[in-house]
Each structure stands twice: as C-alpha cells, then as structure tokens.
Design an enzyme around this catalytic site. Structure first.
Site, PDB file in Angstrom:
ATOM      1  N   GLN A   9       1.332  -1.100   0.247  1.00 39.94           N
ATOM      2  CA  GLN A   9      -0.267  -0.143  -0.135  1.00 39.94           C
ATOM      3  C   GLN A   9       0.755   1.295   0.648  1.00 39.94           C
ATOM      4  O   GLN A   9       1.978   1.176   0.948  1.00 39.94           O
ATOM      5  CB  GLN A   9      -0.709  -0.138   1.280  1.00 39.94           C
ATOM      6  CG  GLN A   9      -1.841   1.127   1.397  1.00 39.94           C
ATOM      7  CD  GLN A   9      -2.838   1.026   2.197  1.00 39.94           C
ATOM      8  OE1 GLN A   9      -3.216  -0.729   2.602  1.00 39.94           O
ATOM      9  NE2 GLN A   9      -4.241   1.338   2.757  1.00 39.94           N
ATOM     10  N   SER A  87       4.132  -6.288   2.906  1.00 40.65           N
ATOM     11  CA  SER A  87       3.113  -6.124   3.469  1.00 40.65           C
ATOM     12  C   SER A  87       2.256  -6.684   2.463  1.00 40.65           C
ATOM     13  O   SER A  87       1.903  -8.096   2.321  1.00 40.65           O
ATOM     14  CB  SER A  87       2.785  -4.919   3.766  1.00 40.65           C
ATOM     15  OG  SER A  87       1.619  -4.962   4.583  1.00 40.65           O
ATOM     16  N   LEU A  88       0.735  -6.143   1.983  1.00 44.98           N
ATOM     17  CA  LEU A  88      -0.029  -6.285   0.865  1.00 44.98           C
ATOM     18  C   LEU A  88       0.446  -7.257  -0.249  1.00 44.98           C
ATOM     19  O   LEU A  88       0.407  -8.016  -0.814  1.00 44.98           O
ATOM     20  CB  LEU A  88      -0.519  -4.673   0.569  1.00 44.98           C
ATOM     21  CG  LEU A  88      -0.901  -5.203  -1.031  1.00 44.98           C
ATOM     22  CD1 LEU A  88      -2.490  -6.300  -0.557  1.00 44.98           C
ATOM     23  CD2 LEU A  88      -1.499  -3.767  -1.244  1.00 44.98           C
ATOM     24  N   ARG A 112      -9.287  -8.281   3.344  1.00 48.27           N
ATOM     25  CA  ARG A 112      -8.148  -7.508   4.035  1.00 48.27           C
ATOM     26  C   ARG A 112      -8.544  -6.316   4.277  1.00 48.27           C
ATOM     27  O   ARG A 112      -8.182  -5.293   5.688  1.00 48.27           O
ATOM     28  CB  ARG A 112      -6.837  -7.990   3.886  1.00 48.27           C
ATOM     29  CG  ARG A 112      -5.321  -7.226   4.490  1.00 48.27           C
ATOM     30  CD  ARG A 112      -4.224  -7.833   3.254  1.00 48.27           C
ATOM     31  NE  ARG A 112      -3.052  -7.594   3.848  1.00 48.27           N
ATOM     32  CZ  ARG A 112      -2.513  -6.353   4.420  1.00 48.27           C
ATOM     33  NH1 ARG A 112      -3.020  -5.460   3.095  1.00 48.27           N
ATOM     34  NH2 ARG A 112      -1.444  -6.735   4.576  1.00 48.27           N
ATOM     35  N   HIS A 194       0.344  -4.000  11.095  1.00 44.56           N
ATOM     36  CA  HIS A 194       1.271  -4.249  11.857  1.00 44.56           C
ATOM     37  C   HIS A 194       1.958  -4.348  13.222  1.00 44.56           C
ATOM     38  O   HIS A 194       2.696  -4.277  13.574  1.00 44.56           O
ATOM     39  CB  HIS A 194       2.382  -4.362  10.955  1.00 44.56           C
ATOM     40  CG  HIS A 194       2.128  -5.015   9.825  1.00 44.56           C
ATOM     41  ND1 HIS A 194       2.234  -6.291   9.336  1.00 44.56           N
ATOM     42  CD2 HIS A 194       1.974  -3.863   8.458  1.00 44.56           C
ATOM     43  CE1 HIS A 194       1.473  -6.144   7.464  1.00 44.56           C
ATOM     44  NE2 HIS A 194       1.796  -5.190   7.304  1.00 44.56           N
ATOM     45  N   GLN A 243       0.063 -12.238   9.624  1.00 41.92           N
ATOM     46  CA  GLN A 243       0.893 -10.956   9.134  1.00 41.92           C
ATOM     47  C   GLN A 243       0.481  -9.768   9.431  1.00 41.92           C
ATOM     48  O   GLN A 243       0.895  -9.309   9.447  1.00 41.92           O
ATOM     49  CB  GLN A 243       0.660 -11.594   8.105  1.00 41.92           C
ATOM     50  CG  GLN A 243       1.520 -10.434   6.020  1.00 41.92           C
ATOM     51  CD  GLN A 243       0.901  -9.359   5.409  1.00 41.92           C
ATOM     52  OE1 GLN A 243      -0.034  -9.301   5.614  1.00 41.92           O
ATOM     53  NE2 GLN A 243       1.928  -9.877   4.481  1.00 41.92           N
TER      54      GLN A 243
END
Length: 290
Positions: A9, A87-88, A112, A194, A243
């Site tokens: 992102q 991440s994503l 998500r 996170h 995650q």
C-alpha cells in the site's frame, strides 16, 4: 538467480494500469474480471480517479494488487527463482507464484482491506517512520513506553516504521529524536498496521484464509513474518494469518534472498519503492521493473 518483489500500500497513483489495459488483451480481460469479482468498476478509479479517491480503503489495496499481479501474469519473461512481497505485496507474490488463484487472491485482498478499516475504527491509531537510528534502539524505545507501540516495518537499514496508539507514537517519536534519530515522521495512514491493534482484522482474515484453496508453490516465497523461504502450504497459510499483527521483516527478507543466491531483483507493480530499498540493503544487487 532472479527474485521478483511486489510492493504494498502506498505505491498507487492516478492512471495506474491504464497502459496495461489498452495494450494487452490479457490484461484487459483480467482487469474486467476484477470489476466483476469486486462488484464495482475499480478500473474507473484506477485509470481516471484522483489520488484522494485511490486512497479509499476498498480501492487502495486491490488496486496495487491488480497492477502488480497483472504485470506479472502478462509478462513472458516472468520466471522467478524466488518471490517476496511487502505487506499487501505478499498476496500479489502468492498469486504470481501460483499459490493463490487470481480470483481468490483478489477476494482475500478485498476482505483484508475492509477488515483493516474496521480495526482502525475500533482502535484509532497510527504509524511513524524513524530514520537514522539502529533497529535495536528503536525496539528498546518501543518496549519502554507504557502504550501500544511496536516496530512494524523493517524497510532497510536506518529506516524503521513504528506502529501503535496515537499517544504511543507521539512518545516514541520524541524518544527516538532524543536518542539520535535523524527524523521521526508521522505517516498519513489510518491505523496501526502490523501491530497488536490489528487483532480484529487478523481474526477476520484468518477465517477467509481457512476457507480459501492454496496450491503448491512454484518457487519459494520469502514471507514477511519469518523472512525465510517457504514452499510448505500449511506454513505459508499460518504466516499469512499472523502477518497483520506481526512486523514486516523486509530488510531480513532481502538479506535472506541474497544469502540464498539472488543477484537480480525485479519489481512487479506500480512505482520503484522496493528497488530503492533493495539497493539500500544490498548495494551490489541489480534491480529493474517488469
């Protein structure tokens, strides 16, 4: 060996993937199917929307995912020896790697994004980038504060993003500057990604992951949670589940890929953020975009 990396992102920009749509029938077909899967024309926002419209939660993550995955799927040169995503981007990596189907990957990313938005509303929170301070010092500062604040993104040496409550981030930024950090920059994000404050989203995403079919990996994926190569489906699923509440160990992931033989890193997605991070982690690496 060739490592392919997928951004997260923040890589979105107005007009993203428009050239892919107009120049490739396969890309056009994938993007049109994405509109149907999501139930709205995300391509209209990607191609002609404003930067503000692209920041909308239900749009941002699927948009970056789509640009990244479509690039990989239409590329004749896409032959990875290993993959990783920030991440994503880990979801993009898993689709490109054949672990998730295009449809299932997109559905998980959409769920998500919405789950993260809900978690942000339950626990108002934020993030900040700490520049020019050793990881261990940042970790100690976070641990010393009587608020939720943790190391969230190990982006490259000297760049660590922290995540937590508004008060926790404020106190940690002040302590980091006092400890010698060059800068402590609050980030324009809607929540503490996170971190433990994403627990409501993690629970929701876990159910969706359990209901999704995973295929054998075509090559190892270096996951954010462990920064180690994994090809075991059960292991990949478990790491994906945690995650959202665990840190993104990007520095360690790139170091592990280099240790395992990666010499060339190709970024698949909008922008060149990961290429810059890779070069800061390993100067000798060759970097490029699809």
């Amino acid at each position: 060996m060739n490592a392919y990396v997928f951004p997260g992102q923040g890589a979105q920009f107005p007009g993203m993937a428009k050239d892919l749509y107009s120049s490739s029938e396969k890309a056009k077909s994938l993007l049109e199917s994405a509109n149907e899967i999501l139930g709205f024309r995300i391509t209209d926002i990607m191609f002609d929307g404003t930067a503000e419209e692209l920041k909308e939660t239900k749009v941002t993550q699927p948009a970056v995912f789509l640009h990244s995955v479509v690039l990989a799927l239409i590329s004749e040169d896409f032959k990875p020896d290993m993959v990783a995503g920030h991440s994503l981007g880990e979801f993009s990596a898993l689709v490109a790697n054949g672990v998730l189907s295009f449809e299932d990957g997109l559905k998980l990313v959409s769920k998500r994004a919405l789950a993260m938005q809900k978690a942000c509303e339950i626990n108002p929170s934020t993030m900040a980038a700490i520049l020019g301070l050793e990881e261990e010092k940042v970790e100690k500062i976070c641990a010393s504060i009587d608020e939720v604040v943790v190391a969230a993104n190990y982006n490259c040496p000297g760049q660590l993003v922290i995540s937590g409550s508004h008060k926790g981030i404020e106190l940690a930024c002040a302590a980091a500057l006092e400890a010698g950090a060059k800068r402590a920059l609050p980030l324009p994000v809607g929540g503490a990604f996170h971190s433990p404050l994403m627990e409501p989203a993690r629970e929701e995403l876990e159910k969706a992951i359990d209901a999704t079919h995973f295929n054998p990996a075509k090559c190892p994926v270096y996951q954010n949670v462990t920064a180690k190569a994994s090809s075991d489906i059960d292991e990949i699923k478990e790491n994906l589940k945690i995650q959202l509440t665990a840190p993104v160990r990007w520095t360690q992931s790139v170091q592990a890929m280099v240790a395992d033989g990666a010499t060339h890193f190709t970024e698949s997605g909008p922008g060149k953020v990961l290429q810059g991070l890779v070069k800061k982690i390993y100067r000798e690496a060759e970097v490029s975009s699809i």
